[in-house]
Design an enzyme around this catalytic site. Sequence first.
Site, mmCIF file in Angstrom:
data_model
loop_
_atom_site.group_PDB
_atom_site.id
_atom_site.type_symbol
_atom_site.label_atom_id
_atom_site.label_comp_id
_atom_site.label_asym_id
_atom_site.label_seq_id
_atom_site.Cartn_x
_atom_site.Cartn_y
_atom_site.Cartn_z
ATOM 1 N N LYS A 128 -4.297 -2.850 3.111
ATOM 2 C CA LYS A 128 -4.590 -2.025 1.938
ATOM 3 C C LYS A 128 -5.583 -2.744 1.003
ATOM 4 C CE LYS A 128 -2.691 -0.427 -2.301
ATOM 5 N NZ LYS A 128 -1.663 -0.789 -3.258
ATOM 6 N N ASP A 147 -1.615 4.079 -0.280
ATOM 7 C CA ASP A 147 -0.666 3.595 -1.291
ATOM 8 C C ASP A 147 0.430 4.649 -1.449
ATOM 9 O OD1 ASP A 147 -1.683 5.695 -2.753
ATOM 10 O OD2 ASP A 147 -2.065 4.519 -4.555
#
Length: 225
Positions: A128, A147
Amino acid sequence: MAKREKLEELKARTREIIRRLKRAYPGAKCSLNHSNPFELLVATILSAQCTDERVNIVTADLFRKYTKPEDYLKVSPRELEKDIQSTGFFRNKTKSIQGTSKLLTEEYGSEVPHTMDELLELPGVARKTANVVLGNAFGVKAGVVVDTHVTRLSHRLNFTQEKTAEKIEQDLIEIVPKRDWVIFPHLMIYHGRKICKARNPLCDQCTIEKQCPSSFLKTGLPPPS
Ligand code: SF4
Protein backbone atom coordinates in the site's frame (compact mmCIF):
# COMPACT_ATOMS: atom_id res chain seq x y z
CA MET A 1 -22.89 -11.17 -1.74
CA ALA A 2 -23.82 -11.71 -5.37
CA LYS A 3 -21.14 -13.01 -7.71
CA ARG A 4 -19.41 -10.48 -9.91
CA GLU A 5 -21.03 -10.09 -13.32
CA LYS A 6 -19.23 -11.08 -16.54
CA LEU A 7 -15.87 -9.40 -16.84
CA GLU A 8 -16.74 -7.16 -19.78
CA GLU A 9 -19.94 -5.96 -18.10
CA LEU A 10 -18.08 -5.37 -14.87
CA LYS A 11 -15.36 -3.39 -16.67
CA ALA A 12 -18.00 -1.23 -18.38
CA ARG A 13 -19.78 -0.58 -15.05
CA THR A 14 -16.45 0.25 -13.40
CA ARG A 15 -15.57 2.72 -16.16
CA GLU A 16 -18.95 4.43 -15.75
CA ILE A 17 -18.50 4.65 -11.98
CA ILE A 18 -15.04 6.19 -12.42
CA ARG A 19 -16.41 8.65 -14.98
CA ARG A 20 -19.17 9.78 -12.62
CA LEU A 21 -16.86 10.04 -9.61
CA LYS A 22 -14.32 12.08 -11.57
CA ARG A 23 -17.11 14.52 -12.35
CA ALA A 24 -18.22 14.59 -8.70
CA TYR A 25 -14.68 15.02 -7.31
CA PRO A 26 -12.63 16.90 -9.91
CA GLY A 27 -10.00 17.84 -7.31
CA ALA A 28 -9.51 14.34 -5.90
CA LYS A 29 -5.86 13.84 -4.95
CA CYS A 30 -3.59 12.46 -2.26
CA SER A 31 -4.63 14.10 1.01
CA LEU A 32 -1.27 13.62 2.75
CA ASN A 33 0.66 16.90 2.62
CA HIS A 34 4.14 16.51 1.13
CA SER A 35 6.57 18.41 -1.05
CA ASN A 36 8.82 15.56 -2.22
CA PRO A 37 8.82 11.73 -2.48
CA PHE A 38 10.65 11.24 0.83
CA GLU A 39 8.09 13.32 2.74
CA LEU A 40 5.29 11.31 1.13
CA LEU A 41 7.02 8.08 2.16
CA VAL A 42 7.29 9.25 5.79
CA ALA A 43 3.69 10.58 5.81
CA THR A 44 2.39 7.28 4.43
CA ILE A 45 4.25 5.28 7.09
CA LEU A 46 2.69 7.58 9.71
CA SER A 47 -0.79 7.16 8.22
CA ALA A 48 -1.14 3.51 9.28
CA GLN A 49 -4.08 3.31 11.71
CA CYS A 50 -4.27 7.12 11.75
CA THR A 51 -6.31 9.75 9.92
CA ASP A 52 -4.67 11.80 7.16
CA GLU A 53 -5.83 14.90 9.02
CA ARG A 54 -3.85 13.94 12.13
CA VAL A 55 -0.79 13.00 10.02
CA ASN A 56 -0.88 16.43 8.35
CA ILE A 57 -0.93 18.16 11.74
CA VAL A 58 2.11 16.14 12.87
CA THR A 59 4.08 16.50 9.63
CA ALA A 60 3.61 20.28 9.59
CA ASP A 61 6.24 20.43 12.38
CA LEU A 62 8.04 17.18 11.55
CA PHE A 63 9.01 18.24 8.03
CA ARG A 64 10.44 21.49 9.35
CA LYS A 65 12.65 19.61 11.81
CA TYR A 66 13.65 16.71 9.49
CA THR A 67 14.20 17.45 5.81
CA LYS A 68 16.24 14.41 4.65
CA PRO A 69 16.86 10.79 5.70
CA GLU A 70 20.10 11.71 7.53
CA ASP A 71 18.13 14.02 9.86
CA TYR A 72 16.07 11.10 11.20
CA LEU A 73 19.28 9.23 12.02
CA LYS A 74 20.75 12.07 14.07
CA VAL A 75 18.13 11.81 16.83
CA SER A 76 17.47 9.08 19.37
CA PRO A 77 14.48 6.79 18.84
CA ARG A 78 12.99 8.34 21.99
CA GLU A 79 13.08 11.83 20.48
CA LEU A 80 11.46 10.75 17.21
CA GLU A 81 8.85 8.73 19.10
CA LYS A 82 7.88 11.91 20.93
CA ASP A 83 7.63 13.86 17.67
CA ILE A 84 5.21 11.37 16.10
CA GLN A 85 3.48 10.08 19.23
CA SER A 86 0.01 11.36 18.42
CA THR A 87 -0.18 9.27 15.21
CA GLY A 88 -0.29 6.06 17.30
CA PHE A 89 1.93 2.96 17.05
CA PHE A 90 4.80 5.41 17.40
CA ARG A 91 7.45 2.87 18.45
CA ASN A 92 6.95 0.74 15.34
CA LYS A 93 6.65 3.81 13.13
CA THR A 94 9.92 5.19 14.57
CA LYS A 95 11.66 1.90 13.78
CA SER A 96 10.26 1.98 10.23
CA ILE A 97 11.24 5.61 9.58
CA GLN A 98 14.75 5.25 11.00
CA GLY A 99 15.27 1.84 9.33
CA THR A 100 14.07 3.24 6.02
CA SER A 101 16.23 6.35 6.41
CA LYS A 102 19.27 4.16 7.10
CA LEU A 103 18.73 2.04 3.99
CA LEU A 104 18.06 5.10 1.83
CA THR A 105 21.34 6.73 2.93
CA GLU A 106 23.36 3.51 2.59
CA GLU A 107 21.93 2.13 -0.66
CA TYR A 108 20.15 4.87 -2.58
CA GLY A 109 22.11 8.08 -2.05
CA SER A 110 19.30 9.34 0.21
CA GLU A 111 16.81 9.21 -2.68
CA VAL A 112 13.55 7.25 -2.70
CA PRO A 113 13.73 4.39 -5.25
CA HIS A 114 11.25 4.23 -8.14
CA THR A 115 10.40 0.53 -8.26
CA MET A 116 8.03 -1.67 -6.30
CA ASP A 117 10.70 -4.29 -5.53
CA GLU A 118 13.12 -1.73 -4.13
CA LEU A 119 10.45 0.05 -2.07
CA LEU A 120 9.27 -3.25 -0.58
CA GLU A 121 12.77 -3.81 0.79
CA LEU A 122 12.46 -0.73 3.02
CA PRO A 123 11.52 -1.51 6.64
CA GLY A 124 7.82 -0.95 7.34
CA VAL A 125 6.96 -0.45 3.66
CA ALA A 126 4.28 -2.79 2.30
CA ARG A 127 2.44 -2.70 -1.05
CA LYS A 128 0.00 0.00 0.00
CA THR A 129 2.74 2.46 0.99
CA ALA A 130 4.78 1.56 -2.09
CA ASN A 131 1.76 2.13 -4.35
CA VAL A 132 1.02 5.51 -2.72
CA VAL A 133 4.61 6.69 -3.25
CA LEU A 134 5.02 5.28 -6.77
CA GLY A 135 1.69 6.63 -7.99
CA ASN A 136 1.59 10.01 -6.31
CA ALA A 137 5.26 11.00 -6.16
CA PHE A 138 6.52 9.43 -9.40
CA GLY A 139 3.41 8.84 -11.52
CA VAL A 140 4.35 5.15 -11.77
CA LYS A 141 1.27 2.92 -12.10
CA ALA A 142 2.45 -0.26 -10.41
CA GLY A 143 -0.82 -1.18 -8.70
CA VAL A 144 -3.90 0.15 -6.91
CA VAL A 145 -3.84 1.45 -3.34
CA VAL A 146 -6.21 -0.52 -1.11
CA ASP A 147 -7.17 1.08 2.21
CA THR A 148 -10.30 0.79 4.37
CA HIS A 149 -12.41 3.06 2.12
CA VAL A 150 -11.32 1.26 -1.05
CA THR A 151 -12.06 -2.08 0.62
CA ARG A 152 -15.52 -1.04 1.84
CA LEU A 153 -16.61 0.54 -1.43
CA SER A 154 -15.17 -2.28 -3.54
CA HIS A 155 -17.30 -4.73 -1.58
CA ARG A 156 -20.44 -2.58 -1.80
CA LEU A 157 -19.92 -2.02 -5.52
CA ASN A 158 -19.27 -5.74 -5.97
CA PHE A 159 -15.87 -5.15 -7.54
CA THR A 160 -14.52 -7.97 -5.41
CA GLN A 161 -15.50 -10.50 -2.81
CA GLU A 162 -11.94 -10.92 -1.55
CA LYS A 163 -10.94 -10.02 2.00
CA THR A 164 -7.20 -9.36 1.90
CA ALA A 165 -5.73 -6.17 0.47
CA GLU A 166 -3.47 -8.14 -1.90
CA LYS A 167 -6.34 -10.10 -3.46
CA ILE A 168 -8.64 -7.07 -3.59
CA GLU A 169 -5.88 -5.20 -5.44
CA GLN A 170 -5.56 -8.04 -7.97
CA ASP A 171 -9.32 -7.89 -8.68
CA LEU A 172 -9.18 -4.10 -9.07
CA ILE A 173 -6.18 -4.28 -11.41
CA GLU A 174 -8.28 -6.53 -13.62
CA ILE A 175 -11.21 -4.11 -13.98
CA VAL A 176 -9.86 -0.57 -13.48
CA PRO A 177 -8.23 0.88 -16.62
CA LYS A 178 -4.50 1.31 -15.98
CA ARG A 179 -4.67 5.03 -16.73
CA ASP A 180 -6.92 5.35 -13.63
CA TRP A 181 -4.93 3.21 -11.17
CA VAL A 182 -3.66 6.27 -9.26
CA ILE A 183 -6.85 8.38 -9.26
CA PHE A 184 -9.18 5.43 -8.53
CA PRO A 185 -8.37 5.07 -4.79
CA HIS A 186 -8.62 8.83 -4.34
CA LEU A 187 -12.12 8.78 -5.88
CA MET A 188 -13.11 5.89 -3.61
CA ILE A 189 -11.71 7.70 -0.56
CA TYR A 190 -13.47 11.00 -1.37
CA HIS A 191 -16.75 9.21 -2.02
CA GLY A 192 -16.32 7.03 1.06
CA ARG A 193 -15.79 10.05 3.29
CA LYS A 194 -18.59 12.16 1.87
CA ILE A 195 -21.37 9.79 0.74
CA CYS A 196 -20.65 6.06 1.04
CA LYS A 197 -19.81 6.27 4.73
CA ALA A 198 -19.12 3.18 6.80
CA ARG A 199 -22.34 3.71 8.74
CA ASN A 200 -25.43 5.16 7.15
CA PRO A 201 -24.30 5.59 3.54
CA LEU A 202 -26.23 8.33 1.77
CA CYS A 203 -27.52 6.21 -1.13
CA ASP A 204 -30.27 8.73 -1.89
CA GLN A 205 -27.59 11.37 -2.62
CA CYS A 206 -25.17 9.07 -4.42
CA THR A 207 -24.00 9.85 -7.95
CA ILE A 208 -23.33 6.15 -8.65
CA GLU A 209 -26.53 4.81 -7.10
CA LYS A 210 -27.73 3.41 -10.43
CA GLN A 211 -24.47 1.49 -10.85
CA CYS A 212 -24.40 0.16 -7.27
CA PRO A 213 -25.90 -3.24 -6.43
CA SER A 214 -25.88 -2.49 -2.67
CA SER A 215 -27.94 0.72 -2.70
CA PHE A 216 -30.57 0.55 0.02
CA LEU A 217 -32.95 2.20 -2.44
CA LYS A 218 -32.84 -1.10 -4.35
CA THR A 219 -32.36 -3.65 -1.62
CA GLY A 220 -34.24 -1.99 1.24
CA LEU A 221 -31.36 -3.26 3.38
CA PRO A 222 -28.36 -1.41 4.80
CA PRO A 223 -25.36 -2.00 2.49
CA PRO A 224 -22.83 -4.54 3.74
CA SER A 225 -20.02 -2.81 5.66
S1 SF4 B 1 -25.55 3.65 -3.59
FE1 SF4 B 1 -25.15 3.63 -1.38
S2 SF4 B 1 -23.88 1.80 -1.01
FE2 SF4 B 1 -23.84 2.23 -3.22
S3 SF4 B 1 -22.00 3.50 -3.51
FE3 SF4 B 1 -23.73 4.89 -3.25
S4 SF4 B 1 -23.78 5.36 -1.06
FE4 SF4 B 1 -22.49 3.53 -1.33
